[in-house]
Design an enzyme around this catalytic site. Structure first.
Site, PDB file in Angstrom:
ATOM      1  CB  SER A 177       4.489  13.432  -7.379  1.00 31.32           C
ATOM      2  OG  SER A 177       5.572  12.817  -7.246  1.00 31.32           O
ATOM      3  CE1 TYR A 190       2.585   8.379  -5.994  1.00 34.97           C
ATOM      4  CE2 TYR A 190       4.409   9.492  -7.226  1.00 34.97           C
ATOM      5  CZ  TYR A 190       3.696   9.183  -5.985  1.00 34.97           C
ATOM      6  OH  TYR A 190       3.761  10.518  -5.016  1.00 34.97           O
TER       7      TYR A 190
HETATM    8  N1  LIG Z   1       7.044  10.813   0.120  1.00 34.22           N
HETATM    9  C1  LIG Z   1       7.399  11.242  -1.038  1.00 34.22           C
HETATM   10  O1  LIG Z   1       8.474  11.170  -1.594  1.00 34.22           O
HETATM   11  C2  LIG Z   1       6.345  11.922  -2.150  1.00 34.22           C
HETATM   12  C3  LIG Z   1       6.731  12.682  -3.107  1.00 34.22           C
HETATM   13  C4  LIG Z   1       6.037  13.465  -4.054  1.00 34.22           C
HETATM   14  C5  LIG Z   1       4.763  13.357  -3.503  1.00 34.22           C
HETATM   15  N2  LIG Z   1       4.158  12.867  -2.544  1.00 34.22           N
HETATM   16  C6  LIG Z   1       2.847  12.625  -2.519  1.00 34.22           C
HETATM   17  O2  LIG Z   1       2.497  13.578  -1.112  1.00 34.22           O
HETATM   18  C7  LIG Z   1       1.485  13.051  -0.608  1.00 34.22           C
HETATM   19  C8  LIG Z   1       1.445  12.489   0.887  1.00 34.22           C
HETATM   20  O3  LIG Z   1       2.401  11.529   0.786  1.00 34.22           O
HETATM   21  P1  LIG Z   1       3.455  11.152   2.327  1.00 34.22           P
HETATM   22  O4  LIG Z   1       4.850  11.190   1.712  1.00 34.22           O
HETATM   23  O5  LIG Z   1       2.970  11.903   3.399  1.00 34.22           O
HETATM   24  O6  LIG Z   1       2.976   9.669   2.482  1.00 34.22           O
HETATM   25  P2  LIG Z   1       2.410   8.900   3.748  1.00 34.22           P
HETATM   26  O7  LIG Z   1       2.411   7.552   3.197  1.00 34.22           O
HETATM   27  O8  LIG Z   1       3.201   9.184   5.054  1.00 34.22           O
HETATM   28  O9  LIG Z   1       0.994   9.508   3.930  1.00 34.22           O
HETATM   29  C9  LIG Z   1       0.109   9.198   3.070  1.00 34.22           C
HETATM   30  C10 LIG Z   1      -1.289   8.955   3.813  1.00 34.22           C
HETATM   31  O10 LIG Z   1      -2.348   8.608   3.241  1.00 34.22           O
HETATM   32  C11 LIG Z   1      -2.960   7.847   3.812  1.00 34.22           C
HETATM   33  N3  LIG Z   1      -4.111   6.931   2.809  1.00 34.22           N
HETATM   34  C12 LIG Z   1      -3.330   6.017   1.963  1.00 34.22           C
HETATM   35  N4  LIG Z   1      -4.472   5.414   1.288  1.00 34.22           N
HETATM   36  C13 LIG Z   1      -5.547   5.983   1.576  1.00 34.22           C
HETATM   37  C14 LIG Z   1      -7.022   6.024   1.500  1.00 34.22           C
HETATM   38  N5  LIG Z   1      -7.345   4.951   0.454  1.00 34.22           N
HETATM   39  N6  LIG Z   1      -7.769   6.719   1.831  1.00 34.22           N
HETATM   40  C15 LIG Z   1      -7.348   7.592   2.839  1.00 34.22           C
HETATM   41  N7  LIG Z   1      -6.272   7.724   3.182  1.00 34.22           N
HETATM   42  C16 LIG Z   1      -5.344   7.058   2.630  1.00 34.22           C
HETATM   43  C17 LIG Z   1      -2.122   6.884   4.717  1.00 34.22           C
HETATM   44  O11 LIG Z   1      -2.861   6.082   5.494  1.00 34.22           O
HETATM   45  C18 LIG Z   1      -1.256   7.889   5.044  1.00 34.22           C
HETATM   46  O12 LIG Z   1      -1.602   8.520   6.315  1.00 34.22           O
HETATM   47  C19 LIG Z   1       0.846  11.724  -1.392  1.00 34.22           C
HETATM   48  O13 LIG Z   1      -0.059  12.158  -2.008  1.00 34.22           O
HETATM   49  C20 LIG Z   1       2.089  11.719  -2.293  1.00 34.22           C
HETATM   50  O14 LIG Z   1       1.932  10.880  -3.415  1.00 34.22           O
HETATM   51  C21 LIG Z   1       5.216  12.083  -1.524  1.00 34.22           C
END
Ligand SMILES: NC(=O)c1ccc[n+]([C@@H]2O[C@H](COP(=O)([O-])OP(=O)(O)OC[C@H]3O[C@@H](n4cnc5c(N)ncnc54)[C@H](O)[C@@H]3O)[C@@H](O)[C@H]2O)c1
Length: 309
Positions: A177, A190
């Site tokens: 991130s 985080y």
């Molecule tokens: N959304 C943002 O703004 C953002 C920004 C930078 C980085 N990210 C990173 O991108 C990645 C994807 O995020 P996203 O935005 O698609 O979020 P999201 O919440 O839509 O998806 C996250 C997924 O991870 C699954 N998950 C959570 N805990 C889990 C566990 N213990 N075991 C297995 N699965 C689990 C959830 O069920 C969900 O399907 C993450 O690593 C997040 O940190 C997101």
């Protein structure tokens, strides 16, 4: 004399490789880099049940990859599976796995090896966020952030990297991130977990380079906020420099980075300049710039991680 010859030879080899690296990068700024074929590759995506994980699964499905989808939520993972089949995937395997539990990761990884085979593209994408001031973050949330956002990467690498090394073939994708590049207000656990994930992925990249395992690639992804629901309510005061990103745009960029074997992907581009500024600006000037850009306000209206379709 022989040692001087050796030093000269080493210097010439280094200069050749260094210059080649630059020339190649400049060449691919003009010409588009060839994309690798992922048809038939076994692609494991953690957190495939929503957001970026689901969008990546759909893209790999269209390219003929064999999909292994992990999520803690079986219903949303099944939905991803259905969508990937509609998108053309012929082999899709779903597993309910809690990536916050080492034993669960090892158990499901063994099942994958028996039922599907050796994973060749590993995408550590599952992520959790708390979004509170440090002293308000419950201890269990700090532990969970590290378990899911960082330690899961260690355990999945332990499970799947040996086969990649044996075959000198594979790709490791770390979804970190922008919070893995700079510390952010209300994101202490985080940020720390995402810095750690980045450091881990970079260390393995260096180990693989040192051991000349050139067939195993690494892609480290650092996006700013994405409209997936994970950072629901977060805002930006600088939409031109730091826009809140569209999920499909991010997924397309990640796919391009994987297919062209790009090592680092920061989104938006301003993050590259931000990291550069951070490396030399005096701290008072840097903080003044953050105040001016209202960087510390981004989490002000954070509502929590919600699921969006
Ligand atoms: N959304 C943002 O703004 C953002 C920004 C930078 C980085 N990210 C990173 O991108 C990645 C994807 O995020 P996203 O935005 O698609 O979020 P999201 O919440 O839509 O998806 C996250 C997924 O991870 C699954 N998950 C959570 N805990 C889990 C566990 N213990 N075991 C297995 N699965 C689990 C959830 O069920 C969900 O399907 C993450 O690593 C997040 O940190 C997101």
């Amino acid at each position: 004399m022989p040692s001087e010859m050796n030093a000269l030879t080493n210097l010439l080899i280094f200069l050749g490789q260094f210059t080649y690296g630059f020339l190649e990068a400049i060449f691919y700024m003009i010409a588009s880099k060839p994309k690798k074929n992922v048809a038939g590759e076994i692609v494991l995506i953690t957190g495939a049940g929503s957001g970026i994980g689901r969008l990546l699964a759909l893209r790999f499905a269209r390219l003929g990859a064999i999909l292994v989808l992990w999520d803690i939520n079986p219903e949303s993972n099944q939905e991803t599976s259905k969508l990937t089949k509609e998108a053309g995937a012929s082999r899709v395997y779903t597993y309910t796995c809690n990536c916050g539990e080492k034993q669960d990761i090892y158990r499901v990884a063994d099942q994958v090896k028996k039922e599907v085979g050796d994973v060749t593209i590993l995408i550590n994408n599952a992520g959790v966020v708390t979004g509170k001031r440090f002293l308000e973050v419950p201890d269990e949330c700090i532990e969970k952030a590290f378990d899911v956002n960082t330690k899961a990467h260690f355990w999945t690498y332990k499970a799947f990297l040996p086969a990649m090394i044996a075959n000198n073939h594979g790709h490791l994708v770390c979804i970190s991130s922008s919070a893995g590049l700079v510390g952010i207000y209300k994101l202490s656990d985080y940020c720390a977990s995402k810095f750690a994930a980045l450091g881990f992925a970079e260390s393995i990249l260096s180990e693989l380079h040192a051991e000349r395992k050139t067939g195993i690639k690494t892609t480290i992804v650092c996006p700013f906020f994405i409209k997936t629901g994970m950072f629901e309510g977060c805002t930006t005061e600088n939409p031109l420099l730091l826009p809140i990103l569209e999920p499909n745009y991010v997924a397309d960029k990640i796919m391009n980075a994987v297919l062209t074997e790009q090592a680092y992907l920061f989104l938006p581009k301003f993050l590259y300049y931000m990291l550069f500024l951070k490396s030399f600006l005096p701290i008072k000037s840097g903080l003044a710039l953050c105040d001016y850009m209202k960087v510390f306000d981004v989490m002000k209206y954070f509502k929590g991680q919600i699921k969006k379709d």
